[in-house]
Motif scaffolding. Structure first.
Motif, short mmCIF file in Angstrom:
data_model
loop_
_atom_site.label_atom_id
_atom_site.label_comp_id
_atom_site.label_asym_id
_atom_site.label_seq_id
_atom_site.Cartn_x
_atom_site.Cartn_y
_atom_site.Cartn_z
N MET A 1 64.31 24.16 -46.89
CA MET A 1 63.48 23.00 -46.60
C MET A 1 63.46 22.75 -45.10
N THR A 2 62.34 22.29 -44.64
CA THR A 2 62.14 22.05 -43.21
C THR A 2 61.86 20.57 -42.98
N SER A 3 62.38 20.06 -41.86
CA SER A 3 62.08 18.69 -41.44
C SER A 3 61.26 18.75 -40.16
N TYR A 4 60.30 17.84 -40.06
CA TYR A 4 59.40 17.79 -38.91
C TYR A 4 59.65 16.52 -38.13
N TYR A 5 59.71 16.67 -36.82
CA TYR A 5 59.88 15.56 -35.89
C TYR A 5 58.73 15.64 -34.91
N VAL A 6 57.85 14.65 -34.95
CA VAL A 6 56.64 14.66 -34.15
C VAL A 6 56.70 13.46 -33.20
N TYR A 7 56.71 13.75 -31.90
CA TYR A 7 56.84 12.64 -30.97
C TYR A 7 55.67 12.62 -29.99
N TYR A 8 55.44 11.40 -29.44
CA TYR A 8 54.31 11.18 -28.54
C TYR A 8 54.47 9.84 -27.85
N ARG A 9 53.70 9.64 -26.80
CA ARG A 9 53.70 8.37 -26.06
C ARG A 9 52.48 7.54 -26.48
N VAL A 10 52.68 6.23 -26.50
CA VAL A 10 51.63 5.30 -26.90
C VAL A 10 51.60 4.13 -25.93
N GLU A 11 50.43 3.78 -25.47
CA GLU A 11 50.28 2.58 -24.64
C GLU A 11 50.55 1.36 -25.51
N ALA A 12 51.24 0.37 -24.96
CA ALA A 12 51.65 -0.82 -25.72
C ALA A 12 50.46 -1.51 -26.40
N ALA A 13 49.33 -1.57 -25.73
CA ALA A 13 48.17 -2.26 -26.29
C ALA A 13 47.63 -1.55 -27.53
N ARG A 14 47.94 -0.28 -27.68
CA ARG A 14 47.41 0.49 -28.80
C ARG A 14 48.32 0.48 -30.03
N VAL A 15 49.53 0.00 -29.90
CA VAL A 15 50.51 0.07 -30.98
C VAL A 15 50.03 -0.62 -32.27
N PRO A 16 49.50 -1.83 -32.23
CA PRO A 16 49.08 -2.46 -33.50
C PRO A 16 48.03 -1.64 -34.26
N GLU A 17 47.04 -1.12 -33.56
CA GLU A 17 46.01 -0.29 -34.18
C GLU A 17 46.62 1.00 -34.72
N LEU A 73 43.92 10.48 -34.56
CA LEU A 73 44.75 9.57 -33.77
C LEU A 73 44.51 9.75 -32.27
N GLY A 74 44.08 10.94 -31.87
CA GLY A 74 43.75 11.19 -30.48
C GLY A 74 44.95 11.16 -29.55
N LEU A 75 46.09 11.64 -30.03
CA LEU A 75 47.32 11.64 -29.22
C LEU A 75 47.76 13.06 -28.92
N GLN A 76 48.40 13.24 -27.78
CA GLN A 76 49.04 14.52 -27.50
C GLN A 76 50.39 14.48 -28.20
N ARG A 77 50.51 15.24 -29.28
CA ARG A 77 51.69 15.20 -30.13
C ARG A 77 52.52 16.47 -29.94
N HIS A 78 53.83 16.30 -30.00
CA HIS A 78 54.77 17.42 -29.88
C HIS A 78 55.51 17.54 -31.21
N VAL A 79 55.44 18.72 -31.82
CA VAL A 79 56.04 18.93 -33.14
C VAL A 79 57.27 19.82 -33.01
N GLU A 80 58.37 19.34 -33.57
CA GLU A 80 59.61 20.11 -33.64
C GLU A 80 59.93 20.33 -35.11
N ARG A 81 60.44 21.50 -35.43
CA ARG A 81 60.79 21.85 -36.83
C ARG A 81 62.26 22.21 -36.89
N PHE A 82 62.96 21.62 -37.86
CA PHE A 82 64.39 21.88 -38.04
C PHE A 82 64.67 22.22 -39.49
N GLN A 83 65.66 23.09 -39.70
CA GLN A 83 66.13 23.43 -41.04
C GLN A 83 67.62 23.15 -41.12
N CYS A 84 68.09 22.88 -42.33
CA CYS A 84 69.53 22.66 -42.53
C CYS A 84 70.27 23.94 -42.19
N ALA A 85 71.40 23.77 -41.56
CA ALA A 85 72.22 24.93 -41.15
C ALA A 85 73.08 25.39 -42.29
#
Length: 85
Positions: A1-17, A73-85
């Motif tokens: 099984m794989t877990s996905y961690y997707v991170y990105y930056r968001v301007e504060a004004a855009r967070v509610p939307e 969403l129009g975001l520059q997203r970074h995807v990391e994939r991890f598996q149990c060791a």
């Protein structure tokens, strides 16, 4: 099984939307795969957010769905994939 961690930056004004949009993405992905996403904010950098998807069985199908559902969403997203060791 794989877990996905997707991170990105968001301007504060855009967070509610974005919160509503991310919830829609989570609902769609859960319906299609049974995997429920979590949305997190970095504690020491409030503009950085992360989506976490754990225990993904079919990586290829999941990645295609994730790409399709998050493209609007129009975001520059970074995807990391991890598996149990």
């Amino acid at each position: 099984m794989t877990s996905y961690y997707v991170y990105y930056r968001v301007e504060a004004a855009r967070v509610p939307e974005l919160r509503t949009q991310v919830q829609t993405v989570f609902d769609s992905i859960e319906r299609a795969t049974g995997v429920r996403g979590r949305w997190m904010r970095r504690r020491d950098e409030p503009a950085t957010y992360m989506e976490v998807y754990e225990n993904v069985a079919d990586e290829k199908a999941f990645e295609a769905l994730l790409e399709r559902e998050t493209a609007p969403l129009g975001l520059q997203r970074h995807v990391e994939r991890f598996q149990c060791a």
